[in-house]
Write a protein that holds these residues in place. Structure first.
Motif, PDB file in Angstrom:
ATOM      1  N   GLU A 181      -7.158   2.997 -11.393  1.00 26.74           N
ATOM      2  CA  GLU A 181      -7.234   1.729 -11.153  1.00 26.74           C
ATOM      3  C   GLU A 181      -5.651   1.240 -11.022  1.00 26.74           C
ATOM      4  OE1 GLU A 181      -9.131   0.622 -14.732  1.00 26.74           O
ATOM      5  OE2 GLU A 181     -11.229   1.023 -14.380  1.00 26.74           O
ATOM      6  N   ALA A 182      -4.859   1.820 -11.792  1.00 24.73           N
ATOM      7  CA  ALA A 182      -3.316   1.293 -11.811  1.00 24.73           C
ATOM      8  C   ALA A 182      -2.993   1.499 -10.417  1.00 24.73           C
ATOM      9  CB  ALA A 182      -2.486   2.254 -12.934  1.00 24.73           C
ATOM     10  N   ARG A 183      -3.209   2.753  -9.677  1.00 28.30           N
ATOM     11  CA  ARG A 183      -2.886   2.986  -8.192  1.00 28.30           C
ATOM     12  C   ARG A 183      -3.411   1.741  -7.406  1.00 28.30           C
ATOM     13  NH1 ARG A 183      -4.498   8.742  -5.707  1.00 28.30           N
ATOM     14  NH2 ARG A 183      -6.709   7.680  -6.007  1.00 28.30           N
ATOM     15  N   GLU A 184      -4.593   1.467  -7.505  1.00 28.14           N
ATOM     16  CA  GLU A 184      -5.257   0.251  -6.748  1.00 28.14           C
ATOM     17  C   GLU A 184      -4.619  -0.978  -6.920  1.00 28.14           C
ATOM     18  OE1 GLU A 184      -9.394   0.305  -7.488  1.00 28.14           O
ATOM     19  OE2 GLU A 184      -9.865   2.618  -6.916  1.00 28.14           O
ATOM     20  N   ALA A 185      -4.292  -1.054  -8.238  1.00 23.70           N
ATOM     21  CA  ALA A 185      -3.511  -2.391  -8.494  1.00 23.70           C
ATOM     22  C   ALA A 185      -2.286  -2.664  -7.984  1.00 23.70           C
ATOM     23  CB  ALA A 185      -3.614  -2.711  -9.907  1.00 23.70           C
ATOM     24  N   LEU A 186      -1.805  -1.249  -7.488  1.00 18.09           N
ATOM     25  CA  LEU A 186      -0.230  -1.363  -7.091  1.00 18.09           C
ATOM     26  C   LEU A 186      -0.076  -1.766  -5.681  1.00 18.09           C
ATOM     27  CD1 LEU A 186       2.629  -0.061  -8.466  1.00 18.09           C
ATOM     28  CD2 LEU A 186       1.929   2.034  -7.073  1.00 18.09           C
ATOM     29  N   GLY A 187      -1.139  -1.831  -5.025  1.00 15.50           N
ATOM     30  CA  GLY A 187      -0.843  -2.359  -3.550  1.00 15.50           C
ATOM     31  C   GLY A 187      -0.382  -1.010  -2.414  1.00 15.50           C
ATOM     32  N   ASN A 188       0.755  -1.584  -1.856  1.00 18.80           N
ATOM     33  CA  ASN A 188       1.504  -0.879  -0.988  1.00 18.80           C
ATOM     34  C   ASN A 188       2.876  -0.763  -1.292  1.00 18.80           C
ATOM     35  OD1 ASN A 188      -0.890  -0.448   0.650  1.00 18.80           O
ATOM     36  ND2 ASN A 188      -0.934  -2.456   1.432  1.00 18.80           N
ATOM     37  N   PRO A 189       3.298   0.149  -2.212  1.00 18.98           N
ATOM     38  CA  PRO A 189       4.472   0.283  -2.669  1.00 18.98           C
ATOM     39  C   PRO A 189       5.341   0.742  -1.566  1.00 18.98           C
ATOM     40  CG  PRO A 189       3.427   2.286  -3.529  1.00 18.98           C
ATOM     41  CD  PRO A 189       2.392   1.127  -2.817  1.00 18.98           C
ATOM     42  N   ARG A 190       6.614   0.612  -1.633  1.00 16.46           N
ATOM     43  CA  ARG A 190       7.768   1.247  -0.564  1.00 16.46           C
ATOM     44  C   ARG A 190       7.865   2.513  -0.438  1.00 16.46           C
ATOM     45  NH1 ARG A 190      13.469  -1.095  -1.128  1.00 16.46           N
ATOM     46  NH2 ARG A 190      13.146   0.074  -3.176  1.00 16.46           N
ATOM     47  N   PRO A 191       7.766   3.101   0.602  1.00 14.80           N
ATOM     48  CA  PRO A 191       7.791   4.676   0.844  1.00 14.80           C
ATOM     49  C   PRO A 191       8.683   5.401   0.183  1.00 14.80           C
ATOM     50  CG  PRO A 191       7.469   3.415   2.763  1.00 14.80           C
ATOM     51  CD  PRO A 191       7.813   2.345   2.158  1.00 14.80           C
ATOM     52  N   LYS A 192      10.184   4.613  -0.014  1.00 14.88           N
ATOM     53  CA  LYS A 192      11.304   5.111  -0.798  1.00 14.88           C
ATOM     54  C   LYS A 192      10.819   5.349  -2.392  1.00 14.88           C
ATOM     55  CE  LYS A 192      16.277   4.848  -1.690  1.00 14.88           C
ATOM     56  NZ  LYS A 192      15.953   5.252  -3.007  1.00 14.88           N
ATOM     57  N   ASP A 193      10.390   4.111  -2.609  1.00 15.53           N
ATOM     58  CA  ASP A 193       9.634   4.110  -4.023  1.00 15.53           C
ATOM     59  C   ASP A 193       8.824   5.389  -4.435  1.00 15.53           C
ATOM     60  OD1 ASP A 193      11.218   2.060  -4.670  1.00 15.53           O
ATOM     61  OD2 ASP A 193       9.560   0.541  -4.499  1.00 15.53           O
ATOM     62  N   ILE A 194       7.891   5.679  -3.603  1.00 15.18           N
ATOM     63  CA  ILE A 194       7.023   6.686  -3.801  1.00 15.18           C
ATOM     64  C   ILE A 194       7.621   8.006  -3.628  1.00 15.18           C
ATOM     65  CG2 ILE A 194       4.927   7.974  -2.456  1.00 15.18           C
ATOM     66  CD1 ILE A 194       4.085   5.356  -1.775  1.00 15.18           C
ATOM     67  N   GLU A 195       8.478   8.338  -2.662  1.00 16.03           N
ATOM     68  CA  GLU A 195       9.062   9.647  -2.352  1.00 16.03           C
ATOM     69  C   GLU A 195      10.191   9.749  -3.812  1.00 16.03           C
ATOM     70  OE1 GLU A 195      11.672  12.155   0.598  1.00 16.03           O
ATOM     71  OE2 GLU A 195      10.738  10.222   1.104  1.00 16.03           O
ATOM     72  N   ASP A 196      10.704   8.667  -4.325  1.00 17.87           N
ATOM     73  CA  ASP A 196      11.664   8.721  -5.556  1.00 17.87           C
ATOM     74  C   ASP A 196      10.711   9.338  -6.707  1.00 17.87           C
ATOM     75  OD1 ASP A 196      13.987   8.063  -4.135  1.00 17.87           O
ATOM     76  OD2 ASP A 196      13.939   6.049  -4.748  1.00 17.87           O
ATOM     77  N   SER A 197       9.556   8.828  -6.799  1.00 15.42           N
ATOM     78  CA  SER A 197       8.666   9.084  -7.888  1.00 15.42           C
ATOM     79  C   SER A 197       8.044  10.323  -7.717  1.00 15.42           C
ATOM     80  CB  SER A 197       7.498   7.846  -8.119  1.00 15.42           C
ATOM     81  OG  SER A 197       7.775   6.545  -8.253  1.00 15.42           O
ATOM     82  N   MET A 198       7.835  10.853  -6.620  1.00 15.35           N
ATOM     83  CA  MET A 198       7.555  12.177  -6.390  1.00 15.35           C
ATOM     84  C   MET A 198       8.509  13.233  -7.025  1.00 15.35           C
ATOM     85  SD  MET A 198       5.024  12.457  -2.976  1.00 15.35           S
ATOM     86  CE  MET A 198       6.334  11.832  -1.975  1.00 15.35           C
ATOM     87  N   THR A 199       9.767  12.789  -6.462  1.00 13.66           N
ATOM     88  CA  THR A 199      10.978  13.635  -6.945  1.00 13.66           C
ATOM     89  C   THR A 199      11.127  13.614  -8.279  1.00 13.66           C
ATOM     90  OG1 THR A 199      12.272  13.030  -4.795  1.00 13.66           O
ATOM     91  CG2 THR A 199      13.390  13.873  -6.873  1.00 13.66           C
ATOM     92  N   GLU A 200      10.959  12.484  -9.171  1.00 12.53           N
ATOM     93  CA  GLU A 200      10.774  12.489 -10.580  1.00 12.53           C
ATOM     94  C   GLU A 200       9.628  13.467 -11.055  1.00 12.53           C
ATOM     95  OE1 GLU A 200      11.498   8.680 -12.723  1.00 12.53           O
ATOM     96  OE2 GLU A 200      12.096   7.987 -10.962  1.00 12.53           O
ATOM     97  N   VAL A 201       8.488  13.249 -10.675  1.00 19.29           N
ATOM     98  CA  VAL A 201       7.546  14.213 -11.054  1.00 19.29           C
ATOM     99  C   VAL A 201       7.980  15.795 -11.107  1.00 19.29           C
ATOM    100  CG1 VAL A 201       5.052  15.057 -10.846  1.00 19.29           C
ATOM    101  CG2 VAL A 201       5.575  12.364 -10.567  1.00 19.29           C
ATOM    102  N   VAL A 202       8.327  16.148  -9.678  1.00 28.53           N
ATOM    103  CA  VAL A 202       8.967  17.449  -9.583  1.00 28.53           C
ATOM    104  C   VAL A 202      10.025  17.665 -10.585  1.00 28.53           C
ATOM    105  CG1 VAL A 202      10.236  18.991  -7.955  1.00 28.53           C
ATOM    106  CG2 VAL A 202       8.289  17.408  -7.110  1.00 28.53           C
ATOM    107  N   ALA A 203      10.912  16.881 -10.804  1.00 22.26           N
ATOM    108  CA  ALA A 203      11.957  17.205 -11.679  1.00 22.26           C
ATOM    109  C   ALA A 203      11.404  17.339 -13.253  1.00 22.26           C
ATOM    110  CB  ALA A 203      13.051  15.974 -11.874  1.00 22.26           C
ATOM    111  N   ALA A 204      10.453  16.743 -13.530  1.00 25.44           N
ATOM    112  CA  ALA A 204       9.761  16.859 -14.827  1.00 25.44           C
ATOM    113  C   ALA A 204       9.081  18.119 -14.948  1.00 25.44           C
ATOM    114  CB  ALA A 204       8.731  15.933 -15.112  1.00 25.44           C
TER     115      ALA A 204
END
Length: 336
Positions: A294-317
């Motif tokens: 539900e939170a993902r659907e409410a997010l809309g269309n985030p910027r590609p850079k924000d998505i990539e930065d978030s994936m990088t943070e998940v990998v770092a975790a």
């Protein structure tokens, strides 16, 4: 009854321990080494009744000896290092443990078990099959697996067969084998930079943008295919989560990452990244997964850079959890 004059020093020690056993707050005897515990128990087995006068005399002698002590030392390496604590550098502590293991004063296997995989693989290819089989039996499963799959096929077969003969080895023999292997490991050339170049490059590319990572790997494929293959194995990115992360570790990961960051990572549109997002959601509780969807659907269309930065943070975790031994990543597939 046994008289005081007939008591040996060990018997007097047994009397003191017996008296202290009546104190419920007495610490355990586990601070003694196994030989001392055995000798103490043997003395107690052979003793029956001690008269009151003898008991008091032994206690008085014990207290007098305590009062005459000026300072005590642990008498072993572990106790000494615990006593010195942070006052001793990590390098010095490691050097002392290494020296004790190599000289046979300490168990060599703990040091062998933390050797880099490359060093263990060299040992597995150079030492006798019998020694290698014992080493494989003592190593942690992850390290043993990494070493075994790196062996030539013929040698791997022989080592596997030799492992059937390891069950009868005695502790003294196992310690001698560990000492031989550790001494052999110490004679191996030590590179000035401990981390292999491919692993270091892979770690750097983990945090590069996807287009830069693909560009560098493409160049390496053309100029040094072997090095490029090593770099690819060292890389761990968001898309690798389904093949490298155990399903049971997904809830632990979600507790390590900020929810807003996780939601942005789950919004990745690329097919491989979307498969990783589905893997994460499918290994959470139904309620938690639905909340994130539900939170993902409410997010809309985030910027590609924000998505990539978030994936990088998940990998770092994930890397942080791996470094603190809270999870173990599966070995990369050969075709990864």
């Amino acid at each position: 009854m046994t008289g005081q004059i007939g008591l040996s020093q060990r018997q007097k020690a047994a009397v003191i321990v017996r008296v202290l056993l009546d104190d419920k707050e007495m610490g355990g005897l586990d601070q003694l080494d196994s030989d001392s515990q055995t000798l103490l128990a043997q003395e107690m087995v052979g003793m029956e009744v001690i008269d009151l006068q003898t008991r008091d005399a032994v206690i008085t002698e014990f207290c007098d000896r305590l009062e005459s002590v000026g300072v005590t030392f642990p008498g072993n390496l572990d106790g000494t290092l615990a006593l010195l604590g942070k006052r001793l550098s990590d390098v010095s502590s490691d050097r002392l443990r290494q020296r004790a293991a190599i000289t046979g004063q300490a168990d060599p296997w703990p040091r062998l078990c933390i050797l880099p995989h490359d060093a263990l693989i060299k040992l597995a290819n150079s030492e006798s099959v019998e020694l290698v089989a014992l080493m494989m039996s003592k190593l942690p499963v992850e390290a043993a697996s990494a070493v075994f799959v790196a062996l030539p096929r013929d040698r791997a077969r022989v080592v596997a067969q030799a492992m059937s003969m390891t069950s009868g080895v005695t502790p003294p023999a196992l310690k001698r084998v560990g000492l031989v292997l550790l001494q052999a490991a110490e004679t191996q050339p030590k590179p000035a930079i401990a981390i292999p170049a491919a692993d270091r490059m892979g770690a750097i590319l983990n945090f590069a943008t996807a287009d830069l990572r693909d560009d560098v790997l493409g160049m390496l494929d053309e100029r040094d295919a072997e090095f490029a293959a090593g770099v690819r194995k060292a890389i761990f990115i968001f898309a690798h989560i389904p093949t490298r992360l155990e399903p049971r570790d997904v809830p632990r990961l979600t507790r390590e990452v900020d929810q807003a960051t996780l939601v942005r990572a789950l919004a990745a549109p690329q097919e491989a990244d979307s498969a990783a997002a589905d893997f994460i959601l499918s290994n959470l509780s139904q309620r938690m997964a639905e909340t994130l969807r539900e939170a993902r659907e409410a997010l809309g269309n985030p910027r590609p850079k924000d998505i990539e930065d978030s994936m990088t943070e998940v990998v770092a975790a994930i890397r942080r959890l791996e470094e603190t031994n809270q999870l173990i990543l599966k070995l990369p597939q050969d075709d990864a």
